[in-house]
Every structure is written in structure tokens, then in C-alpha cells.
Design a protein around this motif. Structure first.
Motif, PDB file in Angstrom:
ATOM      1  N   GLU A 109     -29.283 -57.934  19.043  1.00  0.00           N
ATOM      2  CA  GLU A 109     -27.986 -58.255  19.682  1.00  0.00           C
ATOM      3  C   GLU A 109     -28.161 -58.447  21.188  1.00  0.00           C
ATOM      4  OE1 GLU A 109     -26.012 -59.238  17.732  1.00  0.00           O
ATOM      5  OE2 GLU A 109     -26.057 -58.046  15.902  1.00  0.00           O
TER       6      GLU A 109
ATOM      7  N   GLN B  22     -27.110 -62.288   3.546  1.00  0.00           N
ATOM      8  CA  GLN B  22     -28.215 -62.765   2.704  1.00  0.00           C
ATOM      9  C   GLN B  22     -27.860 -62.751   1.226  1.00  0.00           C
ATOM     10  OE1 GLN B  22     -30.304 -63.807   4.716  1.00  0.00           O
ATOM     11  NE2 GLN B  22     -31.585 -62.301   5.747  1.00  0.00           N
TER      12      GLN B  22
ATOM     13  N   ASP C  60     -33.040 -65.615   0.940  1.00  0.00           N
ATOM     14  CA  ASP C  60     -33.777 -65.411   2.178  1.00  0.00           C
ATOM     15  C   ASP C  60     -34.729 -64.202   2.148  1.00  0.00           C
ATOM     16  OD1 ASP C  60     -34.512 -66.042   4.706  1.00  0.00           O
ATOM     17  OD2 ASP C  60     -32.672 -65.434   5.690  1.00  0.00           O
TER      18      ASP C  60
ATOM     19  N   ARG D  13     -26.381 -50.569   6.665  1.00  0.00           N
ATOM     20  CA  ARG D  13     -26.100 -50.950   8.063  1.00  0.00           C
ATOM     21  C   ARG D  13     -25.108 -52.121   8.100  1.00  0.00           C
ATOM     22  NH1 ARG D  13     -25.318 -49.118  11.358  1.00  0.00           N
ATOM     23  NH2 ARG D  13     -25.680 -50.840  12.771  1.00  0.00           N
TER      24      ARG D  13
ATOM     25  N   TYR E 253     -33.729 -52.081  15.641  1.00  0.00           N
ATOM     26  CA  TYR E 253     -34.043 -53.521  15.579  1.00  0.00           C
ATOM     27  C   TYR E 253     -32.797 -54.338  15.953  1.00  0.00           C
ATOM     28  CZ  TYR E 253     -34.592 -58.068  13.225  1.00  0.00           C
ATOM     29  OH  TYR E 253     -34.613 -59.409  12.935  1.00  0.00           O
TER      30      TYR E 253
ATOM     31  N   LYS F  30     -33.548 -49.700  11.519  1.00  0.00           N
ATOM     32  CA  LYS F  30     -32.880 -51.003  11.433  1.00  0.00           C
ATOM     33  C   LYS F  30     -31.880 -51.153  12.589  1.00  0.00           C
ATOM     34  CE  LYS F  30     -31.539 -54.845   9.372  1.00  0.00           C
ATOM     35  NZ  LYS F  30     -32.385 -55.976   8.999  1.00  0.00           N
TER      36      LYS F  30
ATOM     37  N   ARG G  72     -26.699 -61.795  20.915  1.00  0.00           N
ATOM     38  CA  ARG G  72     -25.233 -61.713  20.952  1.00  0.00           C
ATOM     39  C   ARG G  72     -24.835 -60.436  21.693  1.00  0.00           C
ATOM     40  NH1 ARG G  72     -24.402 -62.337  14.380  1.00  0.00           N
ATOM     41  NH2 ARG G  72     -25.463 -60.333  14.437  1.00  0.00           N
TER      42      ARG G  72
HETATM   43  O1  LIG Z   1     -30.074 -63.896   8.679  1.00  0.00           O
HETATM   44  P1  LIG Z   1     -31.324 -63.804   9.488  1.00  0.00           P
HETATM   45  O2  LIG Z   1     -32.560 -63.782   8.660  1.00  0.00           O
HETATM   46  O3  LIG Z   1     -31.407 -64.819  10.590  1.00  0.00           O
HETATM   47  O4  LIG Z   1     -31.264 -62.307  10.175  1.00  0.00           O
HETATM   48  C1  LIG Z   1     -31.086 -62.083  11.546  1.00  0.00           C
HETATM   49  O5  LIG Z   1     -29.744 -62.394  11.926  1.00  0.00           O
HETATM   50  C2  LIG Z   1     -28.727 -61.534  11.385  1.00  0.00           C
HETATM   51  C3  LIG Z   1     -27.396 -61.945  12.027  1.00  0.00           C
HETATM   52  O6  LIG Z   1     -26.927 -63.100  11.537  1.00  0.00           O
HETATM   53  C4  LIG Z   1     -28.977 -60.068  11.725  1.00  0.00           C
HETATM   54  O7  LIG Z   1     -28.031 -59.283  11.014  1.00  0.00           O
HETATM   55  C5  LIG Z   1     -27.167 -58.427  11.755  1.00  0.00           C
HETATM   56  O8  LIG Z   1     -25.877 -59.057  11.828  1.00  0.00           O
HETATM   57  C6  LIG Z   1     -25.252 -59.232  10.552  1.00  0.00           C
HETATM   58  C7  LIG Z   1     -23.886 -59.829  10.829  1.00  0.00           C
HETATM   59  O9  LIG Z   1     -23.996 -61.083  11.450  1.00  0.00           O
HETATM   60  C8  LIG Z   1     -25.086 -57.882   9.835  1.00  0.00           C
HETATM   61  O10 LIG Z   1     -24.519 -58.100   8.561  1.00  0.00           O
HETATM   62  C9  LIG Z   1     -26.456 -57.227   9.682  1.00  0.00           C
HETATM   63  O11 LIG Z   1     -26.308 -55.942   9.096  1.00  0.00           O
HETATM   64  C10 LIG Z   1     -27.107 -57.085  11.039  1.00  0.00           C
HETATM   65  O12 LIG Z   1     -28.439 -56.578  10.871  1.00  0.00           O
HETATM   66  C11 LIG Z   1     -30.370 -59.669  11.227  1.00  0.00           C
HETATM   67  O13 LIG Z   1     -30.597 -58.304  11.605  1.00  0.00           O
HETATM   68  C12 LIG Z   1     -31.398 -60.626  11.874  1.00  0.00           C
HETATM   69  O14 LIG Z   1     -32.683 -60.314  11.403  1.00  0.00           O
END
Ligand SMILES: O=P(O)(O)O[C@H]1O[C@H](CO)[C@@H](O[C@H]2O[C@H](CO)[C@@H](O)[C@H](O)[C@H]2O)[C@H](O)[C@H]1O
Ligand SMILES: Nc1ncnc2c1ncn2[C@@H]1O[C@H](COP(=O)(O)OP(=O)(O)O)[C@@H](O)[C@H]1O
Length: 441
Positions: free
Chosen positions: A423, A316, A328, A355, A418, A415, A427
Motif C-alpha cells: 500500500e 483472486q 491467479d 486478511r 507485505y 501478510k 495506494r
Molecule cells: O492481485 P495481485 O496479484 O496483483 O495482488 C496484489 O494486489 C492486490 C490488490 O489488488 C493486493 O491485495 C490487497 O488488496 C486487496 C483489495 O484490493 C485485498 O483483498 C487483499 O487482502 C490485500 O492483500 C495483493 O496483496 C497484491 O499482492
């Protein structure tokens, strides 16, 4: 009937939030013509008794050029119906509309006061996102179209326009927005900001640094390996503190007293219960997590709260040639709007970024043949960058007092809980990353 091809198509879209569940019904709630060959639809999708609403920009052509073949939704008579976000000719109408504050059949397109929009820019739809669709116009603007609609002003529009109006650094300049009324409430359909053409994603930059560290032979300490990221983490910490300060100045703030802090711990627990019911891998960590939440219940001091980012991670933030920019401000996708607009301790964002350093350090280890050898290096990278971020946060004026340790830990664990659910749903091969957060320290 248009709803049949739409139901088949919507289920395949990356941004569709109801994947994996059968669509029981799709009905068209509104269908208006914006300009010749471009319609705006709001559709209601029913799954397992609950309804979600989505917006679709529907293109109509009697001939479909090859470049739009992948966007085809269906045909009715001689007319091809397709996802018009991929059609730069049709998407020019949005840019024109925002530039000239057009009212189009219930949609209101607006530009930010003092912003001049160059309507000659042509759009390209980005492919990488999960929950929205963004159009990049030339290298000037990025317009995010929110796919799943929730009545109300989107927090991203609300926050970025308020911060930019105060001249705050670290946000991308806002240019315009699109809105309509949904259930009688003004609802954001899209938001356009400056496109940071000369910037890199924080996640990509962090991963480059981690890769350099893993590849360094002989094994050098993180501080000496090429591509050390800690100076950037420090700067990011400082930018984060500045954004928190701006948010606290532009929006109301409050404090929550100790009995309400206890309620916070209850909320953490409730979410943990729901997550553990959904993801079996989480269950054995529940007692340790609950113990950490209990430490929050023992706190006796007031906790300052304010508007925060809400889903803060390395993906972000973008590094421009001069500094970090935060993107975002939507909060966690999928949470109700009231929850996303509520006041929280800024430690929640701090925890989110901490995190993310763990994620960056560990994500290359999943499936790596030398994961065991590299694990201590991952830990070293995470520790070093987490510490630098916290140092930068304090340097930038962010306040983390001694008594905040239990709260920060609880936010981190919450977090991670969550993330485990995120995941598991999206994923599954990444689930080991957030699970590592629950190891005893
Ligand atoms: O970016 P978004 O608003 O769509 O957030 C969601 O997707 C994120 C993944 O792209 C997710 O983030 C998690 O993965 C990241 C790496 O890809 C990592 O850097 C973050 O720490 C991890 O939380 C996020 O939680 C989700 O809401
Ligand atoms: N103002 C911007 N300038 C350049 N790229 C951007 C900008 N805003 C978003 N992006 C790119 O689009 C990606 C997704 O944007 P984001 O707002 O996080 O959408 P989503 O909520 O769907 O994840 C970002 O990771 C970034 O690469």
C-alpha cells in the motif's frame, strides 16, 4: 532509435514495475517479426544498477486508426509503432498460433491437449490490472500476457494445467500458452484460460455486502442485514480446502521439522526488518509482531507443506452461478520464482483470505465521515465472515489443528506486513487498512 520512445512509454505503463525510479537505459534484447505488422520485443530496463526484462507486442502501421491512437509508442519514418495488445486484428495471430501450435521466430504457441480453440473470437485488452495485460477473446477466453519476464515456467500455467488435467473443480479451464527461451530456460510469456463471463469477483461481492451492512438502518446485526455474505464465505472456505487437497495430490508434499520452523520465523523477521526500514508507520508495531513470530519459534510439531496459491485474496476468486473459481496462482508478484514455487503450509493461503475479509470490511471506512461509528460494524462483518470461511475450510476437509493458531497468526501478520509495503508503494491512502491488523486484540 526505437529504444528512446520505448523508454518514455514504458515508464508510464501501469504494469511497469519500476515506477518512481529513473530509467537509466533501455536496450532491446530480442526483436522478432511474428507476422506482417506485428513484432515481439524483449527489452531490458536498467534502473539503479538492476535490470528487469519486459515483453512488448509492437504493432506497425502506416496509418493509425483513431481507435489505436491511445496505444501509440512513437513513429519511425512513415511507420507508426504502437502497443499491439489493443489491436484485435493483430491479436488474432496469437489465437491462431495457439490453436495450430505455431513456432514463430523463437516463440512457441501451444494449445492444451484436447482443447479446441475457436479462432473467430476477437480480443479486447482489459484495463484494470496492475502487473500484466489480459486479452479477453469474445466471451470465450482470457489470455494473460506476463509483462515482466522471469526465466522459467509461470506457476499459474504449471498449477492450472496440472489441476485441470486431474479434473479438479474450482479452476478455470486452460486452453493454451505462449513460451520462449530466456537465458536458455523455457519461459512462459502468456497463458489462456476459459473466460468466466457469467461470474463476479469475490472482492466486489464482499464490498456489496459491507455496503448493505453500513447502510442498514436501524443498525441490524450483520447476520440480519440484507446482503449477508457469510454463506458465500463458508462455500469459499470449502472450495479453498478442495483446491489445497488437489494441489497436495498433484504436486510433491513434505513436512518441515521444528528447527526449520524456526527458520521460517527468521524469514518472517527478516521481511519485517526490511518493511519497517521502508515504511515508518510500521515501526511502532515491530515489538508486538516479533512477539507473535517468537511464538512460532516455540512450536515443537512438524508442519506439513505443499504447493499453495501464494497470494490468496478476494480479488483472486470468482463466483460463477454454481461455485467459486480460484484464479491467479502466480504467487506474490515481484518475488523470485523459486520462492513462488516453494512448498508452504496451506495456512499461508488461509491467512491471506482472512486478511482480505479485514480489507473488505475496512476499505470503505478510509475517509468516511462516520468511520468511528461504523468501525464496530466493520469488525463484526470481518469476524463473521472470517469465522464462516474457517468453518467452510474445515467442512471441505482442510486441517487447522489447535496447535496451528500461532502459525496462522504469524502468517496473517506477515501478510499484513507485505500489505503495508504494497500500500505504501501503490495506494498510500489505503495504508490504514493493513495497519489495523497490528492493533492489540
Ligand atoms: O492481485 P495481485 O496479484 O496483483 O495482488 C496484489 O494486489 C492486490 C490488490 O489488488 C493486493 O491485495 C490487497 O488488496 C486487496 C483489495 O484490493 C485485498 O483483498 C487483499 O487482502 C490485500 O492483500 C495483493 O496483496 C497484491 O499482492
Ligand atoms: N478466467 C477469468 N474469467 C473472467 N475474468 C477473469 C478471469 N481471469 C481473470 N479475470 C479478471 O481479471 C482480473 C485480473 O486477473 P488476475 O489474474 O488477478 O490478474 P493480475 O495478476 O494482473 O491481478 C480478475 O480480478 C478478474 O476480474
Amino acid at each position: 532509435m526505437l529504444s528512446e520512445p520505448l523508454a518514455a512509454w514504458i515508464g508510464r505503463q501501469r504494469w511497469f514495475g519500476g515506477k518512481g525510479r529513473v530509467i537509466d537505459e533501455l536496450s532491446i534484447e530480442s526483436d522478432v517479426e511474428l507476422t506482417s505488422g506485428l513484432r515481439h520485443l524483449i527489452v531490458a530496463v536498467w534502473q539503479e544498477g538492476s535490470r528487469d526484462r519486459y515483453q512488448i507486442l509492437l504493432g506497425e502501421r502506416t496509418e493509425l486508426p483513431d481507435r489505436l491512437a491511445h496505444a501509440l509508442i512513437g513513429t519511425i519514418g512513415d511507420t507508426y509503432l504502437y502497443d499491439a495488445v489493443h489491436d484485435s486484428e493483430r491479436m488474432s495471430w496469437l489465437l491462431e498460433g495457439m490453436a495450430h501450435d505455431v513456432n514463430g521466430n523463437g516463440l512457441r504457441l501451444r494449445h492444451v491437449p484436447d482443447a479446441t480453440i475457436d479462432t473467430s473470437q476477437r480480443s479486447l485488452a482489459l484495463g484494470a490490472e496492475q502487473s500484466n495485460t489480459s486479452l479477453v477473446y469474445g466471451d470465450a477466453y482470457i489470455c494473460k500476457l506476463f509483462r515482466r519476464l522471469i526465466p522459467g515456467v509461470n506457476p499459474e500455467l504449471e498449477i492450472v494445467t496440472a489441476l485441470a488435467a486431474r479434473g479438479a473443480p474450482h479452476v478455470a479451464r486452460p486452453y493454451g500458452w505462449i513460451e520462449t527461451d530466456l537465458d536458455g530456460t523455457g519461459t512462459t510469456l502468456g497463458f489462456m484460460q476459459e473466460f468466466l463471463s457469467n461470474a463476479n469477483d469475490g472482492w466486489d461481492l464482499a464490498l456489496t455486502s459491507v455496503r448493505d451492512l453500513y447502510a442498514s438502518l436501524p443498525e441490524l446485526p450483520a447476520a440480519e442485514a440484507g446482503g449477508d455474505f457469510s454463506a458465500e464465505s463458508l462455500r469459499l472456505g470449502s472450495a479453498t480446502a478442495r483446491v489445497h487437497h488437489e494441489l497436495a495430490t498433484a504436486f510433491p508434499t513434505d513436512v518441515i521439522e521444528s528447527h526449520e520452523v524456526k527458520r521460517m520465523a527468521e524469514t518472517f523477521r527478516r521481511k519485517l526488518g526490511r518493511a519497517a526500514a521502508e515504511v515508518p508507520e510500521l515501526r511502532r508495531h515491530v515489538p508486538a509482531i516479533e512477539h507473535a513470530y517468537h511464538q512460532v519459534e516455540l512450536l515443537t510439531h512438524e508442519v506439513p507443506v505443499q504447493r499453495v496459491h501464494g497470494d490468496y485474496h478476494l480479488g483472486q476468486v470468482m463466483r460463477t452461478p454454481t461455485d467459486w473459481v480460484v484464479l491467479d496462482f502466480e504467487g506474490e508478484p515481484g518475488q523470485p520464482l523459486a520462492e513462488r514455487r516453494a512448498l508452504y503450509s496451506p495456512l499461508r493461503d488461509v491467512a491471506g483470505m482472512l486478511r482480505s475479509f479485514d480489507y473488505a470490511a475496512r476499505h470503505l471506512l478510509a475517509g468516511h465521515s462516520q468511520a468511528e461509528r461504523l468501525e464496530p460494524r466493520a469488525q463484526e462483518w470481518a469476524d463473521r465472515n472470517r469465522a464462516a470461511f474457517l468453518e467452510g475450510y474445515a467442512e471441505g476437509g482442510g486441517i487447522i489443528s489447535r496447535g496451528d493458531a500461532a502459525l496462522l497468526r504469524a502468517f496473517e501478520l506477515s501478510k499484513a506486513v507485505y500489505e503495508v509495503v504494497y500500500e505504501a508503494r501503490n495506494r498510500p491512502s489505503w495504508i490504514s487498512i493493513p495497519l489495523a491488523a497490528f492493533r492489540p486484540r
